[in-house]
Design an enzyme around this catalytic site. Sequence first.
Site, PDB file in Angstrom:
ATOM      1  N   LYS A  30       0.835  -1.209   0.000  1.00 55.30           N
ATOM      2  CA  LYS A  30       0.000   0.000   0.000  1.00 55.30           C
ATOM      3  C   LYS A  30       0.870   1.260   0.000  1.00 55.30           C
ATOM      4  CE  LYS A  30      -2.945   0.651   3.623  1.00 55.30           C
ATOM      5  NZ  LYS A  30      -2.847   1.981   4.247  1.00 55.30           N
ATOM      6  N   SER A  31       1.839   1.312   0.913  1.00 59.00           N
ATOM      7  CA  SER A  31       2.680   2.513   1.015  1.00 59.00           C
ATOM      8  C   SER A  31       3.394   2.795  -0.304  1.00 59.00           C
ATOM      9  CB  SER A  31       3.737   2.317   2.108  1.00 59.00           C
ATOM     10  OG  SER A  31       3.144   2.282   3.362  1.00 59.00           O
ATOM     11  N   ASP A 325       1.918  -1.076  11.919  1.00 62.09           N
ATOM     12  CA  ASP A 325       0.635  -1.519  11.345  1.00 62.09           C
ATOM     13  C   ASP A 325       0.339  -2.990  11.637  1.00 62.09           C
ATOM     14  OD1 ASP A 325       0.213   0.988  10.341  1.00 62.09           O
ATOM     15  OD2 ASP A 325       0.971   0.524   8.345  1.00 62.09           O
ATOM     16  N   ARG A 356      -6.062   2.097  17.910  1.00 60.23           N
ATOM     17  CA  ARG A 356      -5.783   0.653  17.854  1.00 60.23           C
ATOM     18  C   ARG A 356      -5.368   0.050  19.193  1.00 60.23           C
ATOM     19  NH1 ARG A 356      -3.199   0.211  11.860  1.00 60.23           N
ATOM     20  NH2 ARG A 356      -5.190   0.228  10.757  1.00 60.23           N
TER      21      ARG A 356
END
Length: 438
Positions: A30-31, A325, A356
């Site tokens: 994604k990054s 993450d 989170r």
Amino acid sequence: MGGAKIAIISDLHVAPAVALKGTVAAPGDKSISHRAVMLGSLAEGDTVIENFLPGEDCLSTISCFRKLGVEIVGPERGKVKILGRGFWGLAEPDDVLDAGNSGTTIRLLLGILAGQPFFSIVTGDDSLRQRPMARVARPLALMGARMLGRQGGSLAPLAVQGGGLKPIDYKSPVASAQVKSSILLAGLFADGVTTVGEPFRSRDHTERMLKYFGANVEISGNKVRVTGHPRLKGQRVLIPGDISSAAFLMVAASIVPGSDLTIPSVGINHTRSGILDVLLEMGAGIELVHQREEGGEPVADIRVRYTGKLAGITVAGETIPRLIDEVPALAVAAAVAEGTTYIKDAAELKVKESDRIATVVTLLHRFGVDVEELPEGLLVRGGRPLKGTICESQGDHRIAMAAAIAGLVAKGETVVRGAECINVSFPGFASVLKNIQE
Ligand code: S3P
């Protein structure tokens, strides 16, 4: 009636698994997918991206750059073609730019918009509009951009009148790649050398890709320098598999007895690979096969074999940004491991797609896990059997996937409500999970 959005709410049903076997790909990183669209847009000539992640976050980035006048073809079967506009080729958007759920889109885009001699407004969904933006708006204002936003410029929507930037030497109070990258991208439009320092090294994909596209970037310790006004040339970018998505599969194979799973071509960049170190230290059976470099990023095939020997450990300090993450996935491994896992120095977890620390604790409680919320982390006392449950994604893709893998080892059925958010980073996750079960 254009513009109306239909929210599709879906439940994911998970039954206890026997063993996870075979070879299964993790989706594109994604990054790196975000950054390839951004640098491709600013480069001269075409950029072709392969194995692009067609998740909602990266589609938000594509849609923002289309609104800035960039012609982008795809994604189609993992391919995206960007007709680069050159350094000063972006156009003032005639509408608000929508970053959706994506912190990387909004923060990196703000850096680019700060450099543009025009006016723009950026916003996002309910979650993104609550996440802290002063961490980028302030340094960008120091460089000379005019930044306005809710609550004194700290929340989106944010309005930017960019242009006329001067370089700064900025010491970031947090180890955040989004902050670092935002300033480095703004630094491309400043005369001279922009420097960003951070307390611990965060992921370095921006630095690597800037070099790959032809910019002058220097790294010393936790400091990065970029020289303004580079000539960026369009490139072919092959995106590695996302280690943050692979982490759910790695943990799943580490906790489901009899598993032997291979995940090919996963990015193992040191600034992202904390989860490999930590799972190995916990006693997981992980092997890196065929290590190589692709498109300026280190890559390997990851083979995970169930060992039945997971034990709790302490994770803290500079390891935290290297697995920030992966904490929801790690927490599930900790719940199964014997003994206590202590995750410290992780206050940044509170400002992710959800808080989170709170959402992981709520989730694990649902499965009957002994878990404690701490001001800057959490403590999991593992080894008790998990019980299947009905739980909520809490609007966070990584919480939804953590719930699903916990369901693989829980007694009885698990239902994950609101699982549609998984499309943010891992489209097809539910079928992948099904396909690897014997
Ligand atoms: C990202 C950086 C991290 C990470 C996020 C993606 C990036 O955020 O949590 O999912 O692509 O730069 P922070 O920079 O806020 O730590």
